[in-house]
Design a protein around this motif. Sequence first.
Motif, PDB file in Angstrom:
ATOM      1  N   PRO A 167       0.825  -1.210   0.000  1.00 50.25           N
ATOM      2  CA  PRO A 167       0.000   0.000   0.000  1.00 50.25           C
ATOM      3  C   PRO A 167       0.862   1.264   0.000  1.00 50.25           C
ATOM      4  N   CYS A 168       0.416   2.269  -0.775  1.00 49.76           N
ATOM      5  CA  CYS A 168       1.202   3.496  -0.928  1.00 49.76           C
ATOM      6  C   CYS A 168       0.922   4.454   0.221  1.00 49.76           C
ATOM      7  N   LEU A 353      13.692   7.842   3.463  1.00 44.41           N
ATOM      8  CA  LEU A 353      13.578   8.307   2.075  1.00 44.41           C
ATOM      9  C   LEU A 353      13.194   7.181   1.116  1.00 44.41           C
ATOM     10  N   GLY A 354      13.693   5.979   1.406  1.00 44.19           N
ATOM     11  CA  GLY A 354      13.333   4.833   0.557  1.00 44.19           C
ATOM     12  C   GLY A 354      11.836   4.557   0.638  1.00 44.19           C
ATOM     13  N   ALA A 355      11.277   4.674   1.849  1.00 50.47           N
ATOM     14  CA  ALA A 355       9.837   4.440   2.020  1.00 50.47           C
ATOM     15  C   ALA A 355       9.029   5.500   1.277  1.00 50.47           C
ATOM     16  N   ILE A 356       9.539   6.720   1.238  1.00 49.58           N
ATOM     17  CA  ILE A 356       8.830   7.796   0.506  1.00 49.58           C
ATOM     18  C   ILE A 356       8.801   7.458  -0.991  1.00 49.58           C
ATOM     19  N   SER A 357       9.946   7.026  -1.522  1.00 44.62           N
ATOM     20  CA  SER A 357       9.953   6.711  -2.958  1.00 44.62           C
ATOM     21  C   SER A 357       8.980   5.567  -3.246  1.00 44.62           C
ATOM     22  N   LYS A 358       8.829   4.650  -2.311  1.00 39.74           N
ATOM     23  CA  LYS A 358       7.904   3.522  -2.538  1.00 39.74           C
ATOM     24  C   LYS A 358       6.446   3.960  -2.521  1.00 39.74           C
ATOM     25  N   ILE A 359       6.085   4.873  -1.620  1.00 43.09           N
ATOM     26  CA  ILE A 359       4.654   5.247  -1.569  1.00 43.09           C
ATOM     27  C   ILE A 359       4.273   6.179  -2.718  1.00 43.09           C
ATOM     28  N   TRP A 360       5.268   6.658  -3.462  1.00 43.39           N
ATOM     29  CA  TRP A 360       4.972   7.464  -4.654  1.00 43.39           C
ATOM     30  C   TRP A 360       4.861   6.595  -5.915  1.00 43.39           C
ATOM     31  N   ARG A 361       5.014   5.280  -5.767  1.00 48.72           N
ATOM     32  CA  ARG A 361       4.975   4.424  -6.963  1.00 48.72           C
ATOM     33  C   ARG A 361       3.568   4.200  -7.484  1.00 48.72           C
ATOM     34  N   PHE A 370      10.626   4.574 -12.380  1.00 48.90           N
ATOM     35  CA  PHE A 370      11.824   5.215 -11.881  1.00 48.90           C
ATOM     36  C   PHE A 370      11.930   5.199 -10.347  1.00 48.90           C
ATOM     37  N   LEU A 371      10.772   5.287  -9.672  1.00 49.77           N
ATOM     38  CA  LEU A 371      10.792   5.356  -8.205  1.00 49.77           C
ATOM     39  C   LEU A 371      11.318   4.057  -7.593  1.00 49.77           C
ATOM     40  N   ASN A 372      11.187   2.952  -8.318  1.00 46.83           N
ATOM     41  CA  ASN A 372      11.786   1.697  -7.847  1.00 46.83           C
ATOM     42  C   ASN A 372      13.303   1.816  -7.770  1.00 46.83           C
TER      43      ASN A 372
END
Length: 479
Positions: A167-168, A353-361, A370-372
């Motif tokens: 879940p994002c 920061l890694g979790a932020i990039s994941k919830i923007w996927r 790219f967010l991966n």
Amino acid sequence: ASANIGVVGLAVMGSNLARNLASREGNTVAIFNRSHAKTEALLAEHPEAGFVPTASYAEFAASLQKPRTAIIMVKAGVPTDAVIQSLVDVFEPGDIIVDGGNAYFPDTIRREKAVRETGINFVGAGISGGEEGALLGPSIMPGGSDESWVTLGPILRSIAAIAEGEPCVTHVGHDGAGHFVKMVHNGIEYADMQLIAEAYDLIRRGTGKTPAEIADIFAEWNRGELESYLIEITAEVLRQIDAETGQPLVDIIVDQAGAKGTGAWTVQTALALGVPVSGIAEATFARSLSSHPEQRAVAAGLPGPEDEFEVEDTDAFIEDVRLALFASKIVAYSQGFDEIRAGAAEYDWQIDLGAISKIWRGGCIIRAQFLNRIADAYAAEPELPALLTAPYFADALSRGQAAWRRVVIAAAQAGIPAPAFSSSLSYYDGIRAERLPAALVQGQRDFFGAHTYKRIDKEGTFHTLWSGDRTEIEAEDTH
Ligand code: NBP
């Protein structure tokens, strides 16, 4: 009390979020809107949702199980303050008030502090994805206390978009952290959109291709490393033909870009934090420039280059633009993540920061493959000092830099504005430079203001007696 969650504010975002909540197993949703007609309309249009309609804040509070949880979706600013106060009046300690609107994060910090004093939890949650996201699954960036996350986490996880099975949504950090990250998300969105617009403009003016042909190029790009929602919808917009004139719609739309202020907030905040977000800033300024028709009308008489712009090898040029777009995009995201890191340090938030990039996927406007890669980069090195130095991105920049330079040169020679492309390239060259002319700036500052400087060869702080005999003295550090 029959509802486990409530929504206040039933305009487009609130009604869609309420319907999303109601569609998930186990939820019963109480609804309230200042003008009751909207509550009745939503109830009538969606009997399947099993809403619990309420006509006053007191009735709304009475319909909620404890701890009461309410999501506010009203206009940001004064209306949000008014609704928070009304809820605080009828809620009890331990209850949770969530502001899902687009609040400016300092407001969220202020509200969280004030509400916390009553024993009620206040959570500022950034919600991205527009109307469709709210209904089908948005990307959610909640701040607030750990205590509120215990109740809120499962509810928000149930309504968020799903990306690669996850879940994002994540608990971003305390108080205003969620709205801060949502703000930067929007800033990155500005940069991404401007870069795509510059790519379109360069291709159109350099190759003479029609918007529909360029739509095909974007659709093709969307199958590669640029795969993203914004590239996908760009192709759709470019393909659209205006029913009235038969012309491409993009040629009929007035070329003045609007803004609701989140880009400007991102830039203002970055300035205060001392973080260069030049890509986002140029994108924000490009919208401002477009929206001054009176100036543009006068300036339209200024001369441009004499020669016609025509590229020799169309396919090679288009590939160059694609590489330049990808490289500039890496810079924009790297800058945005720098701002989040700086904000976390300033406001004492523990942001992953890694979790932020994941919830923007998923769910949000900047969702992209790219967010991966960003998630991978932070997984490999959580304290990564600059995203663009991670191996995948450094490699993409090294593959793309020659093309990037050719595109920026072509734009300058052809007189085509490419502020985001060119400022991103300048940032890249600045950040990788062994020495910068900042040394000269320090010399100038010392000359007129005795601001002092440091030397490369020894410790200490120095000042040259510029108006005296120009000898150097050791000085107190005054920056
Ligand atoms: P609006 O931003 O247009 O707000 C309309 C709602 O605010 C209505 O329910 C209205 O009630 C209520 N309201 C106002 Br205005 N003043 C009020 C007051 N003093 N007391 C109580 N309620 C009041 O709605 P929206 O477009 O659905 O957006 C809601 C929030 O979500 C905003 O903060 C927005 O920035 C954010 N957001 C929007 C999007 C998007 O794509 N639209 C995306 C992400 C986030 P009324 O019916 O009685 O006038």
